[in-house]
Design a protein around this motif. Sequence first.
Motif, PDB file in Angstrom:
ATOM      1  N   TYR A  69      21.882  38.667   6.897  1.00  0.00           N
ATOM      2  CA  TYR A  69      21.212  39.382   5.808  1.00  0.00           C
ATOM      3  C   TYR A  69      20.418  38.400   4.954  1.00  0.00           C
ATOM      4  O   TYR A  69      19.254  38.628   4.633  1.00  0.00           O
ATOM      5  N   ARG A  70      21.050  37.306   4.585  1.00  0.00           N
ATOM      6  CA  ARG A  70      20.413  36.301   3.737  1.00  0.00           C
ATOM      7  C   ARG A  70      19.153  35.752   4.415  1.00  0.00           C
ATOM      8  O   ARG A  70      18.100  35.644   3.797  1.00  0.00           O
ATOM      9  N   LYS A  72      17.336  37.127   6.861  1.00  0.00           N
ATOM     10  CA  LYS A  72      16.341  38.153   7.165  1.00  0.00           C
ATOM     11  C   LYS A  72      15.630  38.701   5.929  1.00  0.00           C
ATOM     12  O   LYS A  72      14.443  39.007   5.970  1.00  0.00           O
ATOM     13  N   TYR A  73      16.342  38.824   4.817  1.00  0.00           N
ATOM     14  CA  TYR A  73      15.794  39.545   3.671  1.00  0.00           C
ATOM     15  C   TYR A  73      15.516  38.707   2.431  1.00  0.00           C
ATOM     16  O   TYR A  73      14.972  39.212   1.468  1.00  0.00           O
ATOM     17  N   SER A  74      15.877  37.438   2.411  1.00  0.00           N
ATOM     18  CA  SER A  74      15.792  36.649   1.176  1.00  0.00           C
ATOM     19  C   SER A  74      14.384  36.538   0.607  1.00  0.00           C
ATOM     20  O   SER A  74      14.222  36.305  -0.585  1.00  0.00           O
ATOM     21  N   GLU A  75      13.361  36.734   1.409  1.00  0.00           N
ATOM     22  CA  GLU A  75      11.977  36.639   0.927  1.00  0.00           C
ATOM     23  C   GLU A  75      11.413  37.992   0.495  1.00  0.00           C
ATOM     24  O   GLU A  75      10.299  38.058  -0.019  1.00  0.00           O
ATOM     25  N   ARG A  76      12.161  39.057   0.696  1.00  0.00           N
ATOM     26  CA  ARG A  76      11.668  40.395   0.351  1.00  0.00           C
ATOM     27  C   ARG A  76      11.902  40.712  -1.119  1.00  0.00           C
ATOM     28  O   ARG A  76      12.822  40.197  -1.739  1.00  0.00           O
ATOM     29  N   ASP A  78      13.044  43.450  -2.352  1.00  0.00           N
ATOM     30  CA  ASP A  78      14.245  44.252  -2.577  1.00  0.00           C
ATOM     31  C   ASP A  78      15.535  43.503  -2.210  1.00  0.00           C
ATOM     32  O   ASP A  78      16.604  44.097  -2.164  1.00  0.00           O
ATOM     33  N   TYR A  79      15.443  42.209  -1.961  1.00  0.00           N
ATOM     34  CA  TYR A  79      16.616  41.394  -1.633  1.00  0.00           C
ATOM     35  C   TYR A  79      17.608  41.400  -2.788  1.00  0.00           C
ATOM     36  O   TYR A  79      17.240  41.262  -3.939  1.00  0.00           O
ATOM     37  N   ARG A 127      19.417  44.160  -8.801  1.00  0.00           N
ATOM     38  CA  ARG A 127      19.613  43.420  -7.556  1.00  0.00           C
ATOM     39  C   ARG A 127      19.714  41.916  -7.760  1.00  0.00           C
ATOM     40  O   ARG A 127      20.147  41.188  -6.877  1.00  0.00           O
ATOM     41  N   HIS A 136      24.978  46.979   0.829  1.00  0.00           N
ATOM     42  CA  HIS A 136      23.608  46.743   1.285  1.00  0.00           C
ATOM     43  C   HIS A 136      23.506  45.990   2.614  1.00  0.00           C
ATOM     44  O   HIS A 136      22.426  45.949   3.193  1.00  0.00           O
ATOM     45  N   TRP A 137      24.569  45.417   3.097  1.00  0.00           N
ATOM     46  CA  TRP A 137      24.472  44.704   4.374  1.00  0.00           C
ATOM     47  C   TRP A 137      25.694  44.890   5.270  1.00  0.00           C
ATOM     48  O   TRP A 137      25.654  44.522   6.441  1.00  0.00           O
TER      49      TRP A 137
END
Length: 152
Positions: A69-70, A72-76, A78-79, A127, A136-137
């Motif tokens: 999760y970290r 894949k999504y850390s740059e989004r 909604d992270y 968030r 969330h994950w």
Amino acid sequence: MNIKRILKSVHFILSELPESNNWENHPNIDPIFKRHVEKLDTYKKDCLYWFSCEDAEKATMLNNALNQYRAKYSERDDYRIVPTTNKHNSNTNIIYVGVRRGSTAKNPKCTNIIGRINQHLGYYEQRKTQGLQLLHWAKDVDINMTLHVSPF
């Protein structure tokens, strides 16, 4: 002091975390899930708490999912902020250890521990408040979890 007397253990399955649409629902008001956490509403002292899995293998699987999760999504945008990678906690069933500082005796505006636990479970609109954010994950992971809380 008898630790077993003051330690509260809450058992739940990750896949049973209640849905939350626009933050209208959270574990301590959900009609089905609240039985797991309602006694935490009485803990209004500083507390040590930790989340654990059934065994070290499941904990490793869950930590791997958190790392994915970290990554894949850390740059989004909604992270949701999750704990940093734990490189020192291998071969154990413990996922996370935390301390909730804030006693109502010291600060009358302080809330009970369930507010902090709801953040870890993923039921907090902000968030950027760091927590496990399990909803969330890890919602689709079928793992038995235990939350241990001990006031001090």
